[in-house]
Design a protein around this motif. Sequence first.
Motif, PDB file in Angstrom:
ATOM      1  N   LYS A   1      48.181  -7.513  24.671  1.00  9.38           N
ATOM      2  CA  LYS A   1      48.118  -6.157  25.231  1.00  9.38           C
ATOM      3  C   LYS A   1      48.692  -5.083  24.320  1.00  9.38           C
ATOM      4  CE  LYS A   1      46.606  -7.036  29.508  1.00  9.38           C
ATOM      5  NZ  LYS A   1      45.164  -6.757  29.670  1.00  9.38           N
ATOM      6  N   ARG A   2      49.695  -5.405  23.553  1.00  8.46           N
ATOM      7  CA  ARG A   2      50.427  -4.354  22.845  1.00  8.46           C
ATOM      8  C   ARG A   2      50.490  -4.539  21.331  1.00  8.46           C
ATOM      9  NH1 ARG A   2      53.544  -1.742  26.918  1.00  8.46           N
ATOM     10  NH2 ARG A   2      54.156  -0.163  25.395  1.00  8.46           N
TER      11      ARG A   2
ATOM     12  N   ARG B   1      63.236  -2.502  17.680  1.00  9.45           N
ATOM     13  CA  ARG B   1      62.987  -2.243  19.101  1.00  9.45           C
ATOM     14  C   ARG B   1      63.166  -3.498  19.967  1.00  9.45           C
ATOM     15  NH1 ARG B   1      57.675  -2.788  17.093  1.00  9.45           N
ATOM     16  NH2 ARG B   1      57.445  -0.581  16.612  1.00  9.45           N
ATOM     17  N   SER B   2      63.595  -3.272  21.222  1.00  6.09           N
ATOM     18  CA  SER B   2      63.652  -4.357  22.204  1.00  6.09           C
ATOM     19  C   SER B   2      62.497  -4.278  23.177  1.00  6.09           C
ATOM     20  CB  SER B   2      64.971  -4.322  22.973  1.00  6.09           C
ATOM     21  OG  SER B   2      66.031  -4.522  22.076  1.00  6.09           O
ATOM     22  N   SER B   3      61.787  -3.142  23.164  1.00  2.16           N
ATOM     23  CA  SER B   3      60.555  -3.059  23.961  1.00  2.16           C
ATOM     24  C   SER B   3      59.633  -2.054  23.279  1.00  2.16           C
ATOM     25  CB  SER B   3      60.848  -2.636  25.397  1.00  2.16           C
ATOM     26  OG  SER B   3      61.484  -1.379  25.391  1.00  2.16           O
ATOM     27  N   TYR B   4      58.340  -2.226  23.525  1.00  2.00           N
ATOM     28  CA  TYR B   4      57.377  -1.294  22.944  1.00  2.00           C
ATOM     29  C   TYR B   4      57.508   0.056  23.648  1.00  2.00           C
ATOM     30  CZ  TYR B   4      54.848  -5.214  20.727  1.00  2.00           C
ATOM     31  OH  TYR B   4      54.488  -6.290  19.960  1.00  2.00           O
ATOM     32  N   THR B   5      57.448   1.133  22.882  1.00  2.00           N
ATOM     33  CA  THR B   5      57.435   2.451  23.508  1.00  2.00           C
ATOM     34  C   THR B   5      56.025   3.053  23.475  1.00  2.00           C
ATOM     35  OG1 THR B   5      58.126   3.387  21.395  1.00  2.00           O
ATOM     36  CG2 THR B   5      59.852   2.982  23.020  1.00  2.00           C
ATOM     37  N   GLY B   6      55.230   2.694  22.481  1.00  2.00           N
ATOM     38  CA  GLY B   6      53.866   3.196  22.388  1.00  2.00           C
ATOM     39  C   GLY B   6      52.869   2.127  22.803  1.00  2.00           C
TER      40      GLY B   6
ATOM     41  N   GLY C   1      43.041   0.675  20.471  1.00  2.00           N
ATOM     42  CA  GLY C   1      43.814   1.331  19.425  1.00  2.00           C
ATOM     43  C   GLY C   1      44.883   0.481  18.782  1.00  2.00           C
ATOM     44  N   ARG C   2      44.588  -0.785  18.533  1.00  2.00           N
ATOM     45  CA  ARG C   2      45.631  -1.644  17.975  1.00  2.00           C
ATOM     46  C   ARG C   2      45.279  -2.271  16.632  1.00  2.00           C
ATOM     47  NH1 ARG C   2      46.927  -6.115  21.282  1.00  2.00           N
ATOM     48  NH2 ARG C   2      45.060  -5.958  22.564  1.00  2.00           N
TER      49      ARG C   2
ATOM     50  N   MET D   1      52.965  -5.822  14.431  1.00  2.00           N
ATOM     51  CA  MET D   1      51.599  -6.320  14.216  1.00  2.00           C
ATOM     52  C   MET D   1      51.592  -7.740  13.676  1.00  2.00           C
ATOM     53  SD  MET D   1      50.513  -4.564  10.610  1.00  2.00           S
ATOM     54  CE  MET D   1      51.463  -5.024   9.153  1.00  2.00           C
ATOM     55  N   LEU D   2      50.428  -8.333  13.870  1.00  2.00           N
ATOM     56  CA  LEU D   2      50.068  -9.602  13.248  1.00  2.00           C
ATOM     57  C   LEU D   2      49.197  -9.230  12.053  1.00  2.00           C
ATOM     58  CD1 LEU D   2      50.678 -12.315  14.733  1.00  2.00           C
ATOM     59  CD2 LEU D   2      48.271 -12.361  15.340  1.00  2.00           C
TER      60      LEU D   2
END
Lengths: 463, 463
Positions: A94-95, A421-426, A125-126, A51-52
């Motif tokens: 987006k994520r 993590r190297s990529s988002y899973t959720g 939902g972010r 998150m920011l």
Amino acid sequence: MSQQMHLGLFAAANGHHAGGWRHPEAGTESPLELEYYTGIARQAEQAKLDMLFLADKLAIDDNYGGSFDLTVTHRPTLSAEPLTLISALGAVTKRIGLAATASTTYHEPYHLARMFATLDHLSKGRVAWNVVTSTSDAEARNFSKASHLDHATRYERAQEFIEVVRSLWDSWGPDSLLWDKERGVVADKRKIHYVHHHGPWFDVKGPLNVPRPPQGHPVLIQAGSSETFRELAARHAELIFTAQPNLASAQGFYRDFKSRVVRYGRSHQDVKILPGTMVIVGDTEREAREKEQHLQSLIDTNTGLAFMSGSMNYDLSKHEPDAPFPDIEQEIRGSRGRFQFVFRKAREEGLTLAQVARWYIQSRSHHVVVGTPGSIADRLTSWFREEACDGFNLMAPYMPGGLDDICGRVVPELQSRGVFRSSYTGSTLREHLGLRQPVNRFAEQAGLASGEREAANGEREQV
Amino acid sequence: MSQQMHLGLFAAANGHHAGGWRHPEAGTESPLELEYYTGIARQAEQAKLDMLFLADKLAIDDNYGGSFDLTVTHRPTLSAEPLTLISALGAVTKRIGLAATASTTYHEPYHLARMFATLDHLSKGRVAWNVVTSTSDAEARNFSKASHLDHATRYERAQEFIEVVRSLWDSWGPDSLLWDKERGVVADKRKIHYVHHHGPWFDVKGPLNVPRPPQGHPVLIQAGSSETFRELAARHAELIFTAQPNLASAQGFYRDFKSRVVRYGRSHQDVKILPGTMVIVGDTEREAREKEQHLQSLIDTNTGLAFMSGSMNYDLSKHEPDAPFPDIEQEIRGSRGRFQFVFRKAREEGLTLAQVARWYIQSRSHHVVVGTPGSIADRLTSWFREEACDGFNLMAPYMPGGLDDICGRVVPELQSRGVFRSSYTGSTLREHLGLRQPVNRFAEQAGLASGEREAANGEREQV
């Protein structure tokens, strides 16, 4: 896969070090250009950060000598209003999760419940709400109050405020919108509820005029360290942002806080603890140290005194800067818990007021890690593995160069150590953080068929 | 080039006609999906409209029989919070203006001044604040009040609220940010001012912690028609949104309002008047009439009664729907001026309560123009040329099909008649609307060198 840490970017338009805006690698962008923030958000998203995080203050402080002159002159103090800013950033990302600070002392719960619910819908939902109680009289005076509420009173108000907001988020059940054109039925009135809150601070009937947010409730963040804070946060908070000066104090806080959470019937996994951490990065340890010293040379001492006065809600101009740090621990009316360490440090190291001010304004008492990307990643990993935290809210000393260091140099080192993590899973912030969806307090009420009850219960299991 | 009209799109996620959401060409999109609003905003921008206009209400009404059941069941009442929504839309558009409604009765001036200033910066000068005083007890009860303020009192509060907000927008002078890294000076403290407001409703010290907005002040919109409203709006408003049922009443309102504006020392060009206008479009006049009738057949009468109860802040459930419209003009406590016409219409046409409700809910008493794109454009053009308005706030009966009719069919007809732009010439909303930048009240104060005074004066000339 081993346990993963969580990383926020504590985004400040002009960096967190008080001298950072003067660094050669700092931009001179206005702190209110959308493109500038968009760049920051996208870079943080590319680095897969959770998150920011946007802080906030509702005034330009003028405690020091009763004037805002120092506050505006030597340090960037302007700040975009965070709720509107994260909405814009949600539209161009987006994520990544987006956390905005808002004060329970100067807002109304219906407005905040509705804004955060809207933001959660628009961002799918972010979003997270960083709940603060504000610190200074300058804020009070922008809201028709003579002075800031005392510490205990504002926490009482905060407690009730959060309760009202959460009940409003629950006021629409899942699947309450039907959109049945044929029968002419938009929504199922049985799933929409008054909240009928009556308390010492608020009377709120509800329901909210926005349906239940995608995350159930936006993630609740709280920042602080006082005893009152810990008791409030242990009941409600899902993410704790805290200033911890060293490994031992962070471990102590972590142990204490997680045990309180369990006392309130929650799991210790229900709360993530992220200390603020400023990283100053060099190609070598020596270069990093030199950078730290250079940044420190760009600080104006008086600005430090003015800034600390604002955080303390106490006028330090009454004291001689070059005399030993004054004994005022009982007199400060702003951030309490945070200054306990500052007072201790001043006593133990025999520092003058000016020396404390110069140290404090560097990172506002947050932990500073100075080194190469590799050595910084090692330090962060050891804090994480030694149960000092669940991750970090990372701070760049200056922008945008310091952000390149975080996203382009430190994060890849953490990824290669297998702790990030190297990529988002959720896709939601709750999913990034591994937090459960909250149960809807109205879900068990009469009128729900058994299938609907299961759907409502199912919400709880989702991670 | 002949005089150009100004066009807003009064955006409601599910259209403005109470039966619109059931129309076959209506989408079943959630009213909270960003993509849905993004599509609307981009389409309106492609049509070169001046602005997107978002209304607001701070509750789900429950005046009718003391229940919200009808309000939520047969008509979409959910609404994204408009300040956060226009921020997201500003990030995905470049030129179109964005107007959000916010209430002076339930907000704090410092928050609104700051949010709109932030939005104006992020959008590069494209926002407007639609100032409302709210209407119903349901709103009061979400903000710890037993009932809504009476009409005169809430206008007194509104007057002072606007004054505070405008002074906060003035609290930063032009060019106050210096970013002088060498000298370590961020801002020129001489150009930043306390506002020191002390009034019956508010005590606000200031300054704002956001610099002066790009438009000087975001555009001020007010909506209403009562005498109290007209006097308040004649002093402050730059754009008037009004419900005018026919050409003669619109001309009367236009004449009256422009002359009031002049009495307050402003030019009649300083205010633009845009009546709300719903367009129902067909390939032929007959098809358009059939569409109108079809839409009307989709209305639930009780929902109309419930909705009108909310706007009146009066419980109509005490009255027999099929009896003549009751004589309650002195008893309603919500929107006053707006219902004067409704009462007159009911008397003159001898309508029952149910008949009025069905008529009212069609467009909420706004003018409805039914016809082919060409005949509608003719009607709009004649209103504009015959000094009934400076343009229109256009309403689609349903979405998104009704928006295609406005942007793809009616607007091109207006363009071909030479009364509406085919491309944007300005970049800010003020420029679209031909409104002057407001003077900064602090610009003439001591401390400004003569060149700075000229720069400040120059602001006034800019259009």
